[in-house]
Enzyme design. Structure first.
Site, mmCIF file in Angstrom:
data_model
loop_
_atom_site.group_PDB
_atom_site.id
_atom_site.type_symbol
_atom_site.label_atom_id
_atom_site.label_comp_id
_atom_site.label_asym_id
_atom_site.label_seq_id
_atom_site.Cartn_x
_atom_site.Cartn_y
_atom_site.Cartn_z
ATOM 1 C CG ASP A 100 -2.844 53.071 10.956
ATOM 2 O OD1 ASP A 100 -3.290 53.031 9.787
ATOM 3 O OD2 ASP A 100 -3.570 52.974 11.961
ATOM 4 C CG ASP A 144 -6.690 50.355 7.943
ATOM 5 O OD1 ASP A 144 -5.509 50.648 8.213
ATOM 6 O OD2 ASP A 144 -7.657 50.946 8.459
ATOM 7 C CD GLU A 173 -7.288 47.599 13.125
ATOM 8 O OE1 GLU A 173 -6.951 47.846 11.962
ATOM 9 O OE2 GLU A 173 -8.312 48.075 13.658
ATOM 10 C CE1 TYR A 228 -4.904 56.419 14.454
ATOM 11 C CE2 TYR A 228 -5.388 55.962 12.149
ATOM 12 C CZ TYR A 228 -4.938 55.542 13.392
ATOM 13 O OH TYR A 228 -4.527 54.247 13.570
#
Length: 521
Positions: free
Chosen positions: A87, A90, A489, A239
């Site tokens: 996603d 990472d 990111e 999440y």
């Protein structure tokens, strides 16, 4: 290259003056240089998904600095979970944001298919979707079982490695009847239903397969209710499902109704409009976690559709959904009697400091499709608490947000990586910040990556083309530092909503003849 804010009052005042001057200069320059190349932005946005692929890469992989990865995912649990997407920067495969990414990508392709075809990107768009949906089919191993995560954040974040070198845990986590996860299951159902619509004409057999899994997943999510982060505690710190699962249940039902036109899903949407919050919650953000605004826009489309006759009670409830959709639109455009989305001095929508661009991209898409739905219904404006807004004003507002992302901002940076002359060069991304596996197959150990690559002051050796980073702070300031992950990111769900918007903006600037879809499959 970048300006850094300060806690001192004098520095803050200077920053504000700097921003005001830069905003003036940007608008002046825009009038001179004209439009951005939205076709280039579209092409690069689709390229980004290839950089995020997990699994065995295909022969036509265009992002050449990537290699195969995650080839044993699911092996320990006796299931094939090879594939899907990472996603962000990472290597955990989180099911909830991955599914939302595929839903939004499919929605954009569905609405702006011909525009994407005009740009020669239709085949790439289909491949981007199918890479995700193929994985979801694998992950749905039984009617009431969905594998919703591979890897876990704690060990993954301990290391800074290329995906090709991973030594971290690849443990897989599932939800089932005893350990439910209606949010992740509902979102996966929505993704598959939306994709089924996209593939209906180009691959009917695959479309039917997607729809079969979507229906099973919706039933599973509705009959076995529960938050997935209670069943998969490894996801909670990364999440967490703050909004719960009610929005995903409605979201899934709406997509299944659009895919099947089966009135059982319409009954579900109207009968559960209030107890699940769709017609009662007025929300000012839309994201991988909070779907209510998207639910309300889809329901608003139904309320304006004059081709289907419905019971009075159903139309009445769909109208309530539409009112909540208008609340979101009015909030974004600052016409909601004080209950508005904040903006930076440079005019960017600002929801929160961690990865704010995800809210900008998702808002840009919702505003775009809702204004198109209004036009299709011969409606020209929205009545907000603080006045009328027209569909033309909505379109101009979206264009402003998109142009800000592409470089018309106080920093003069494009937050779409690889687009324009200046963009962030130290994106927080393991693969991009480390020597390419294709150039150097020497193994990079878990902490070796931190020692040799993470702390380097130089630019990343690989450009993460098409990624949208987290973006600037509330004062339009941005620090291009690899460790500044709140800003540097990038995530797949930042880029996915922009695919359709870029396609539409490009079409407005280049109304060339439509290419045949058959040539782009």
């Amino acid at each position: 290259m970048v300006a850094v804010g300060s806690d001192g009052g004098r520095m803050k005042s200077s920053a504000v003056v700097f921003v005001m001057v830069m905003v003036f200069l940007i608008h002046t320059v825009e009038k001179v240089i004209g439009e951005y190349d939205y076709g280039e932005a579209l092409t690069k946005s689709l390229l980004y998904f290839e950089a995020q692929r997990s699994g065995r890469l295909p022969y036509d992989q265009r992002v050449r600095w990537r290699g195969h990865s995650g080839l044993t995912d699911g092996l320990e649990q006796g299931v094939d979970l090879v594939g899907g997407y990472y996603d962000a920067g990472d290597h955990v495969k989180f099911g909830l944001p991955m599914a939302f990414t595929m839903t939004m990508l499919s929605w954009g392709v569905m609405e702006y298919r011909d525009h994407i075809a005009d740009a020669g990107e239709y085949a790439h768009a289909l491949r981007a979707i199918k890479w995700g949906t193929d994985y979801f089919i694998k992950a749905h191993t039984q009617a009431n079982v969905l594998w919703a995560e591979v890897g876990e954040g704690e060990t993954d974040h301990y290391c800074w490695q290329r995906s090709e070198d991973m030594t971290t845990s690849r443990k897989a986590y599932k939800v089932d009847e005893e350990n439910p996860g209606s949010d992740v299951v509902g979102e996966t159902s929505a993704a598959l239903a939306a994709a089924a619509i996209v593939f209906r004409d180009v691959d009917p057999r695959y479309s039917r397969l997607l729809l079969h899994h979507s229906k099973q997943l919706f039933k599973f999510a509705d009959n076995n209710r529960g938050k997935y982060d209670r069943s998969i505690t490894a996801a909670k710190n990364y999440y967490a499902s703050v909004s719960g699962y009610n929005d995903e249940l409605l979201w899934s039902a709406l997509w299944l109704h659009r895919a099947t036109e089966d009135d059982c899903y319409l009954d579900y949407i109207t009968k559960n409009a209030y107890n699940l919050g769709g017609a009662s919650w007025a929300i000012s953000e839309f994201s991988w976690d909070i779907k209510y605004a998207g639910v309300q826009v889809l329901a608003a489309r139904l309320s304006m559709d004059q081709n289907h006759r419905r019971e009075y009670s159903q139309n009445s409830i769909l109208t309530e959904y539409k009112k909540k959709a208008e609340f979101y639109m009015c909030s974004c455009l600052g016409k909601n009697n004080g209950t508005n989305v904040r903006r930076t001095p440079g005019g960017l929508l600002y929801v929160r400091r961690w990865n704010n661009m995800q809210y900008v991209s998702s808002a840009s898409f919702l505003l775009t499709v809702f204004s198109d739905y209004l036009k299709a219904a011969d409606k020209t404006d929205i009545d907000c608490s603080d006045g009328i807004i027209t569909v033309e004003q909505v379109s101009e507002f979206v264009k402003f947000q998109i142009n800000y992302i592409l470089g018309s901002n106080p920093m003069g940076l494009s937050y779409l990586i690889g687009f324009g002359p200046r963009f962030p060069k130290r994106v927080h991304h393991r693969g991009a910040s480390t020597v390419s596996y294709r150039n150097d197959k020497g193994f990079i150990g878990c902490t070796q990556g931190y020692d040799n690559w993470y702390g380097r002051q130089s630019d990343n050796p690989n450009v993460l083309v098409g990624a949208v980073v987290g973006g600037p702070d509330h004062n339009d300031m941005f620090r291009d530092v690899r460790g500044n992950f709140m800003q540097t990111e990038a995530c797949t769900y930042n880029t996915a909503p922009l695919v359709g918007v870029f396609a539409k903006l490009r079409k407005q600037n280049h109304p060339n003849p439509i290419q045949t879809l058959a040539n782009q499959k």
